[in-house]
Scaffold this motif. Structure first.
Motif, short mmCIF file in Angstrom:
data_model
loop_
_atom_site.label_atom_id
_atom_site.label_comp_id
_atom_site.label_asym_id
_atom_site.label_seq_id
_atom_site.Cartn_x
_atom_site.Cartn_y
_atom_site.Cartn_z
N TYR A 33 42.67 33.56 27.11
CA TYR A 33 43.25 34.68 27.86
C TYR A 33 42.26 35.79 27.80
O TYR A 33 41.16 35.93 27.44
CB TYR A 33 44.26 35.50 26.75
CG TYR A 33 45.00 36.59 27.30
CD1 TYR A 33 46.19 36.24 28.08
CD2 TYR A 33 44.75 38.01 27.30
CE1 TYR A 33 46.81 37.23 28.54
CE2 TYR A 33 45.42 38.80 27.72
CZ TYR A 33 46.72 38.48 28.55
OH TYR A 33 47.24 39.56 29.09
N GLU A 34 42.30 36.46 29.05
CA GLU A 34 41.45 37.48 29.60
C GLU A 34 42.14 38.74 29.64
O GLU A 34 43.22 38.87 30.19
CB GLU A 34 41.11 37.17 31.05
CG GLU A 34 39.94 38.16 31.51
CD GLU A 34 39.31 37.69 32.92
OE1 GLU A 34 38.44 38.60 33.46
OE2 GLU A 34 39.56 36.38 33.42
N HIS A 36 41.77 41.90 31.01
CA HIS A 36 41.13 42.92 32.08
C HIS A 36 40.68 44.10 31.86
O HIS A 36 39.43 44.45 32.06
CB HIS A 36 41.91 42.76 33.34
CG HIS A 36 42.04 41.31 33.82
ND1 HIS A 36 41.07 40.63 34.57
CD2 HIS A 36 43.26 40.54 33.83
CE1 HIS A 36 41.57 39.36 34.97
NE2 HIS A 36 42.88 39.45 34.25
N ASP A 37 41.57 44.91 31.02
CA ASP A 37 41.21 46.19 30.70
C ASP A 37 40.37 46.14 29.44
O ASP A 37 39.62 47.67 29.32
CB ASP A 37 42.53 46.95 30.25
CG ASP A 37 43.46 46.24 29.04
OD1 ASP A 37 43.23 45.12 28.92
OD2 ASP A 37 43.86 47.01 28.22
N ASP A 39 37.70 44.01 29.55
CA ASP A 39 36.45 43.30 29.92
C ASP A 39 36.28 42.19 29.05
O ASP A 39 34.96 41.97 28.64
CB ASP A 39 35.53 44.09 30.33
CG ASP A 39 34.29 43.50 31.19
OD1 ASP A 39 34.72 42.38 31.90
OD2 ASP A 39 33.05 43.79 31.03
N ARG A 41 37.14 38.12 27.41
CA ARG A 41 37.91 36.72 27.29
C ARG A 41 37.91 36.24 25.98
O ARG A 41 36.81 36.41 25.20
CB ARG A 41 37.49 35.80 28.23
CG ARG A 41 38.12 34.41 28.34
CD ARG A 41 37.57 33.52 29.25
NE ARG A 41 37.78 33.95 30.80
CZ ARG A 41 38.91 33.89 31.37
NH1 ARG A 41 39.73 33.09 31.05
NH2 ARG A 41 38.99 34.39 32.82
#
Length: 125
Positions: A33-34, A36-37, A39, A41
């Protein structure tokens, strides 16, 4: 499954030794899972028993917000934090710019078991 999750993450994933896992659990999948908020993984490996109680082992390329206020504990040659919650025990530590965590449900393990699973990753920090 582990190889697919690891390839999506672009970093090596820590896999526990089968001998270190509680007898009642078996491999139940992996996810990548990444965030994004944040930065970062992460890849998590899941081990469950028939009742759904679990052990999870997570490798991440950034810090997680869990188990950061726990007791200091030695994991191999690293220092981590160990925190007990109503759901179980979470161990977290860093090694070579990666972040690792082990969660063990109360019914399948304890703090000692979480550390044993963490040390079984065989990391040299």
């Amino acid at each position: 499954m582990v190889a697919d999750a690891e390839a999506a993450a672009s970093f090596a994933v820590g896999e526990p030794s089968a001998d270190a896992l509680p007898d009642a659990v078996s491999f139940d999948g992996a996810s990548s899972y990444e965030f994004h908020d944040e930065d970062r993984r992460q890849v998590s490996l899941f081990y469950r028993n028939e009742a759904g109680e679990s052990v999870s082992v997570t490798t991440s390329d950034g810090p997680r917000a869990f188990a950061t206020d726990g007791d200091l504990v030695t994991v191999g040659d690293a220092t981590g934090t160990l925190e007990t919650t109503e759901q179980g025990t979470e161990l977290q530590w860093t090694c070579d710019e990666l972040y690792y965590s082990v969660f063990v449900s109360d019914t399948v393990g304890d703090a000692e078991g979480a550390v044993a699973v963490g040390e079984s990753l065989g990391l040299e920090c």
